[in-house]
Design a protein around this motif. Structure first.
Motif: not given
Length: 319
Positions: A199-208
């Motif tokens: 959420r903080g870096f605008g990256i999808s949870e799936t990629i994380i």
């Protein structure tokens, strides 16, 4: 605070998983459970505990990208990163008989995962089928190896004997409970940190889930496999990765779906599932053709993981 949560989660998962395995093996040995059965069950499933608890935690807070991405990403990392690194350290010899049986089961598990992912949801019936298939595989393997001990049976027994458990029963129980508690708390820290990072870096949870979480929960396999390769026990490294990938799909996705059905993120069905299928096929091709994984093949696998990360970073999965 974010990175403390992530780092703390990784450390607790690693330490908790180790204590859980040592304690459970100690309890089993006190009750005279055979090393073969311990290697097939407690050691095999114990190293997958971080993935299991992490996926359950993610599913509970409605983060399917982490819950499913953790398993798919772990399987990709196990083959490309972990086996690639192990083969670079020292070429890995392959036992053809064990590879035919365990490799065949890995193909079945991967195909079952593909069917479930393409269906769009990990349902409870699918989870029940996965868990039943895992139990059947363990029972079949145990019965066969007990009747006709071979190199594979010795490998599973060696996995149990390589663990140094406490000889005191109360201490073994205490380590088991402490390890489970640390794993649960570590998974919560890791999932919370991963969600905050996304959420903080605008990256999808799936990629994380496919990258940071997947590699973090695969640390036990990374340590076990690289140390096995260093000690000239490459068959342990290969068996550890193949077994872990089978447990990840049938055990972790199965149990997670039984507890709470999980929707499949579209990007995993479009891209990462096919990467997992491709690298599984590549591993079996390498292993069957030369009856070993050479350093060159290890470099190909490790390079493949770098290419996979570049693809994720370039946004190809959302195309």
């Amino acid at each position: 605070m974010l990175f403390i949560s992530l780092l703390g989660g990784f450390l607790l998962l690693l330490l908790g998983g180790d204590l859980l395995v040592r304690g459970a093996v100690g309890v089993a040995k006190r009750f005279n459970v055979s090393p073969l059965l311990i290697g097939l069950t407690l050691v095999g499933f114990g190293t997958s505990t971080p993935e299991l608890v992490t996926s359950l935690q993610a599913a509970a807070i409605n983060s399917p990208g982490i819950a499913v991405g953790n398993v798919v990403g772990s399987n990709i990392a196990n083959i490309l990163l972990i086996l690639g690194a192990a083969a670079l350290i020292r070429p890995i010899a392959v036992d053809p008989a064990a590879l035919r049986r365990d490799g065949g089961m890995l193909v079945i598990a991967t195909a079952a995962c593909a069917v479930a992912v393409l269906a769009g949801t990990l349902s409870r019936p699918a989870g029940g089928i996965f868990v039943a298939a895992l139990i059947a595989y363990i029972v079949f393997t145990y019965m066969r190896e007990r009747r006709q001990p071979d190199a594979s049976a010795e490998l599973h027994a060696h996995e149990a004997e390589a663990v140094t458990p406490p000889t005191n029963l109360p201490l073994a129980i205490g380590l088991t409970v402490a390890g489970l508690a640390m794993t649960i708390f570590g998974a919560r820290l890791l999932v919370d940190g991963a969600v905050e990072l996304a959420r903080g870096f605008g990256i999808s949870e799936t990629i994380i889930g496919l990258t940071i979480v997947a590699v973090g929960t695969s640390l036990p396999e990374l340590i076990t496999s690289t140390m096995a390769a260093w000690r000239r026990q490459g068959d342990v490294a290969l068996g550890n990765v193949i077994g872990s990938n089978i447990y990840n799909v049938l055990g972790i996705l199965g149990i997670t779906a039984l507890v709470l059905p999980v929707p499949i993120p579209p990007e995993i069905a479009r891209f990462d599932l096919w990467v997992m299928i491709a690298v599984t096929a590549l591993l079996l091709l390498f292993a069957f053709t030369g009856r070993r994984l050479s350093r060159i093949e290890g470099a190909v696998l490790a390079g493949g993981y770098a290419a996979y990360l570049v693809a994720l970073g370039s946004g190809i999965t959302s195309a």
